[in-house]
Design a protein around this motif. Structure first.
Motif, PDB file in Angstrom:
ATOM      1  N   GLN A   1      -7.825 -11.716  -4.841  1.00  0.00           N
ATOM      2  CA  GLN A   1      -6.261 -11.131  -4.850  1.00  0.00           C
ATOM      3  C   GLN A   1      -6.035 -10.471  -6.071  1.00  0.00           C
ATOM      4  O   GLN A   1      -5.370  -9.373  -6.045  1.00  0.00           O
ATOM      5  N   GLY A   2      -6.521 -10.819  -7.237  1.00  0.00           N
ATOM      6  CA  GLY A   2      -6.143  -9.855  -8.450  1.00  0.00           C
ATOM      7  C   GLY A   2      -6.845  -8.564  -8.568  1.00  0.00           C
ATOM      8  O   GLY A   2      -6.524  -7.610  -9.050  1.00  0.00           O
ATOM      9  N   ALA A   3      -8.349  -8.673  -7.828  1.00  0.00           N
ATOM     10  CA  ALA A   3      -9.035  -7.258  -7.447  1.00  0.00           C
ATOM     11  C   ALA A   3      -8.139  -6.410  -6.774  1.00  0.00           C
ATOM     12  O   ALA A   3      -8.051  -5.143  -7.092  1.00  0.00           O
ATOM     13  N   LEU A   4      -7.403  -6.769  -5.548  1.00  0.00           N
ATOM     14  CA  LEU A   4      -6.608  -5.991  -4.692  1.00  0.00           C
ATOM     15  C   LEU A   4      -5.712  -5.345  -5.601  1.00  0.00           C
ATOM     16  O   LEU A   4      -5.285  -4.169  -5.449  1.00  0.00           O
ATOM     17  N   PHE A   5      -4.942  -6.234  -6.329  1.00  0.00           N
ATOM     18  CA  PHE A   5      -3.815  -5.634  -7.003  1.00  0.00           C
ATOM     19  C   PHE A   5      -4.070  -4.604  -8.112  1.00  0.00           C
ATOM     20  O   PHE A   5      -3.423  -3.785  -8.168  1.00  0.00           O
ATOM     21  N   LEU A   6      -5.231  -4.834  -8.760  1.00  0.00           N
ATOM     22  CA  LEU A   6      -5.731  -3.993  -9.762  1.00  0.00           C
ATOM     23  C   LEU A   6      -6.593  -2.853  -9.505  1.00  0.00           C
ATOM     24  O   LEU A   6      -6.969  -1.754  -9.986  1.00  0.00           O
ATOM     25  N   ALA A   7      -6.998  -2.701  -7.905  1.00  0.00           N
ATOM     26  CA  ALA A   7      -7.772  -1.672  -7.594  1.00  0.00           C
ATOM     27  C   ALA A   7      -7.256  -0.390  -7.734  1.00  0.00           C
ATOM     28  O   ALA A   7      -6.208  -0.162  -7.501  1.00  0.00           O
TER      29      ALA A   7
ATOM     30  N   LEU B   1       0.906  -1.401   0.055  1.00  0.00           N
ATOM     31  CA  LEU B   1      -0.028   0.025  -0.129  1.00  0.00           C
ATOM     32  C   LEU B   1       0.640   1.300  -0.076  1.00  0.00           C
ATOM     33  O   LEU B   1       0.606   2.097  -0.688  1.00  0.00           O
ATOM     34  N   ALA B   2       1.984   1.096   0.954  1.00  0.00           N
ATOM     35  CA  ALA B   2       2.865   2.432   0.760  1.00  0.00           C
ATOM     36  C   ALA B   2       3.552   2.881  -0.648  1.00  0.00           C
ATOM     37  O   ALA B   2       3.800   3.847  -1.038  1.00  0.00           O
ATOM     38  N   ALA B   3       3.687   1.575  -1.359  1.00  0.00           N
ATOM     39  CA  ALA B   3       4.441   1.727  -2.555  1.00  0.00           C
ATOM     40  C   ALA B   3       3.438   2.359  -3.489  1.00  0.00           C
ATOM     41  O   ALA B   3       3.838   2.828  -4.710  1.00  0.00           O
ATOM     42  N   ARG B   4       2.156   1.974  -3.272  1.00  0.00           N
ATOM     43  CA  ARG B   4       0.979   2.439  -4.196  1.00  0.00           C
ATOM     44  C   ARG B   4       0.402   4.076  -3.588  1.00  0.00           C
ATOM     45  O   ARG B   4      -0.426   4.487  -4.347  1.00  0.00           O
ATOM     46  N   GLY B   5       1.302   4.556  -2.721  1.00  0.00           N
ATOM     47  CA  GLY B   5       0.781   5.825  -2.385  1.00  0.00           C
ATOM     48  C   GLY B   5      -0.214   6.227  -1.641  1.00  0.00           C
ATOM     49  O   GLY B   5      -0.632   7.155  -1.198  1.00  0.00           O
ATOM     50  N   VAL B   6      -0.657   4.901  -0.916  1.00  0.00           N
ATOM     51  CA  VAL B   6      -1.880   5.096   0.394  1.00  0.00           C
ATOM     52  C   VAL B   6      -1.219   5.487   1.501  1.00  0.00           C
ATOM     53  O   VAL B   6      -0.132   4.983   2.120  1.00  0.00           O
ATOM     54  N   THR B   7      -1.683   6.476   2.235  1.00  0.00           N
ATOM     55  CA  THR B   7      -1.669   7.135   3.238  1.00  0.00           C
ATOM     56  C   THR B   7      -1.724   6.043   4.545  1.00  0.00           C
ATOM     57  O   THR B   7      -2.261   5.189   4.385  1.00  0.00           O
ATOM     58  N   GLY B   8      -1.160   6.616   5.690  1.00  0.00           N
ATOM     59  CA  GLY B   8      -1.098   5.816   6.823  1.00  0.00           C
ATOM     60  C   GLY B   8      -2.831   5.785   7.420  1.00  0.00           C
ATOM     61  O   GLY B   8      -3.221   4.668   7.693  1.00  0.00           O
ATOM     62  N   THR B   9      -3.441   6.694   7.240  1.00  0.00           N
ATOM     63  CA  THR B   9      -4.950   6.575   7.655  1.00  0.00           C
ATOM     64  C   THR B   9      -5.563   5.933   6.673  1.00  0.00           C
ATOM     65  O   THR B   9      -6.333   5.124   7.083  1.00  0.00           O
TER      66      THR B   9
ATOM     67  N   ALA C   1       9.083 -10.084  -2.878  1.00  0.00           N
ATOM     68  CA  ALA C   1       8.852  -8.614  -2.621  1.00  0.00           C
ATOM     69  C   ALA C   1       9.765  -7.772  -3.100  1.00  0.00           C
ATOM     70  O   ALA C   1       9.744  -6.671  -3.758  1.00  0.00           O
ATOM     71  N   ALA C   2      11.132  -8.331  -3.011  1.00  0.00           N
ATOM     72  CA  ALA C   2      12.109  -7.511  -3.550  1.00  0.00           C
ATOM     73  C   ALA C   2      12.231  -7.403  -5.060  1.00  0.00           C
ATOM     74  O   ALA C   2      13.074  -6.608  -5.652  1.00  0.00           O
ATOM     75  N   ARG C   3      11.370  -8.273  -5.731  1.00  0.00           N
ATOM     76  CA  ARG C   3      11.564  -8.185  -7.082  1.00  0.00           C
ATOM     77  C   ARG C   3      10.060  -7.780  -7.800  1.00  0.00           C
ATOM     78  O   ARG C   3      10.127  -7.793  -8.846  1.00  0.00           O
ATOM     79  N   GLY C   4       9.453  -7.601  -6.999  1.00  0.00           N
ATOM     80  CA  GLY C   4       8.081  -7.017  -7.419  1.00  0.00           C
ATOM     81  C   GLY C   4       6.922  -7.508  -6.536  1.00  0.00           C
ATOM     82  O   GLY C   4       6.845  -8.532  -6.582  1.00  0.00           O
ATOM     83  N   TYR C   5       6.088  -6.563  -6.206  1.00  0.00           N
ATOM     84  CA  TYR C   5       4.855  -7.097  -5.437  1.00  0.00           C
ATOM     85  C   TYR C   5       3.960  -8.038  -6.232  1.00  0.00           C
ATOM     86  O   TYR C   5       3.335  -8.604  -5.624  1.00  0.00           O
ATOM     87  N   TRP C   6       4.014  -7.776  -7.603  1.00  0.00           N
ATOM     88  CA  TRP C   6       2.954  -8.434  -8.437  1.00  0.00           C
ATOM     89  C   TRP C   6       3.034 -10.050  -8.260  1.00  0.00           C
ATOM     90  O   TRP C   6       2.317 -10.609  -8.279  1.00  0.00           O
TER      91      TRP C   6
END
Length: 408
Positions: free
Chosen positions: A97-103, A45-53, A166-171
């Motif tokens: 899982q796919g829906a979360l990645f593409l959300a 989520l942090a990598a997608r720019g989602v804030t802490g809140t 994870a070090a090679r890509g969250y996907w």
């Protein structure tokens, strides 16, 4: 020198269990090997720019799904069958899982997270009920301990695999997670059979009990045990929630927490089969109480630790408690359940588990940050020990109930 046979390689505590149990064990390992997204969700989520809140909204949805899924799964397991319920949960969670990645946004992420945990947690009540169908009451603890052993084996490997991917890509986390669920679904579809055959015609007792949770809510002994198990599970859940906070506040790196998780995994995987065999002759709820006391003591020792050695001691203590209690609570609940309501009894137990984890995430963290760590650790020790003693005190009532069910 004789060549070892396949059966000789199986720990003695798990020998003699039917193929259905071993199939669920193998499928569980495959599924848990892909348990990657949830531990790394905050980083994704942090990598997608989602804030802490905003992250708290997604995590809250994930926790809420763990309360919804078991309740639905228990009903479906009794209504439409164990295998169909497991397939619905596994395929649904894989799609989520796919829906979360593409959300595209936070709220769609939260909805996908809710579906992941809700669908995924429908599987356990059906799997637990299927295990109860497959073995008699004397072997249920061993069957559930084997199931838990599979969870720990898969989770231990996933911890290492997750960091690498994870070090090679969250996907990659999402692909492996979804793929492992589909692989387990394939195992369920192809390999699992109902050991009781086709569902018999509905009895008058089943019609009286209905399809909801009234059958559990009318069971006074179950209503005594489930909250006690819930308190013990809450204390155990603090190892996932408050331990990382304590390690951080001690000025230690995240790698230390990773090392503590590795210590736990190694101990559980190495010791559980042998401890289960050694303790099988003792009263189950007495063993449950002793193990839960160890867990509470180990969690409380976290408050005294200020370095790697101290945290290692605390982890060893509560890990030994985890090994001792393996399979007991689920086995006791299964023995209390009428055959036609096993799914709902296990749904109630799984819901208790979900509630305990949710409470640890909310109440546990709130107590740690507002009242202070010492309050949380001492409260955990007192509550866990009291619940353990109360659980052991119900041994005679549970034995009497089990004997009555067997005679009937």
């Amino acid at each position: 020198m004789p060549t070892p046979t396949a059966s000789s390689l199986v720990p003695s505590s798990f020998r003699g269990l039917p193929p259905v149990v071993w199939t669920i064990f193998a499928g569980t390992i495959v599924n848990r090997l892909g348990y990657l997204v949830t531990p790394f969700l905050v980083f994704f989520l942090a990598a997608r720019g989602v804030t802490g809140t905003e992250t708290s909204y997604v995590l809250g949805a994930l926790g809420a799904g763990n309360l919804l899924g078991p309740a639905v799964g228990g009903i479906l397991a009794d209504r439409i069958g164990r295998r169909p319920t497991m397939l619905i949960g596994l395929i649904g969670a894989s799609a989520a899982q796919g829906a979360l990645f593409l959300a595209p946004g936070v709220w769609t992420m939260a909805a996908a997270a809710l579906l992941i945990s809700a669908a995924g947690s429908t599987v356990s009540p059906a799997a637990y009920a299927l295990l109860a169908d497959a073995v008699d009451s004397e072997r249920r603890r061993r069957a559930y301990a084997l199931f838990g052993w599979g969870v720990n084996i898969g989770t231990a490997v996933a911890g290492v695999l997750g960091g690498y991917l994870a070090a090679r890509g969250y996907w990659l986390l999402f692909v492996v997670d979804a793929g492992s669920m589909l692989a387990y679904a394939l195992v369920v579809a192809v390999r699992l059979k109902d050991p009781k055959g086709e569902k018999p015609r509905e009895t008058s007792q089943e019609r009286k009990d209905g399809i909801g949770y009234g059958v559990v809510l009318r069971d006074r002994l179950a209503l005594l045990l489930l909250p006690l198990f819930g308190v013990q599970l809450f204390v155990y859940s603090l190892t996932e929630v408050a331990l990382p906070l304590a390690v951080h506040d001690s000025g230690l790196s995240p790698a230390v927490y990773g090392a503590m998780a590795a210590v736990n995994a190694i101990l559980v995987v190495a010791l559980q089969p042998f401890v289960t065999a050694r303790l099988a002759r003792f009263p189950q709820l007495v063993v449950q109480g002793a193990g839960s006391t160890l867990i509470a003591g180990g969690v409380a020792l976290t408050g005294l630790a200020d370095g790697v050695a101290g945290y290692t001691v605390s982890v060893v203590v509560w890990s030994l408690g985890e090994v001792v209690v393996a399979g007991i609570a689920a086995g006791v609940v299964a023995n209390l359940a009428p055959a036609h309501a096993r799914g709902r009894y296990q749904g109630a137990f799984s819901w208790t588990w979900g509630l305990a984890r949710f409470a640890a995430l909310t109440l546990g963290v709130a107590a740690y940050t507002t009242l202070g760590p010492a309050v949380l650790w001492w409260t955990a020790l007192a509550a866990g020990t009291a619940a353990a003693v109360a659980t052991a005190a119900l041994t005679a009532r549970v034995n009497a109930r089990t004997a009555h069910e067997l005679a009937a």
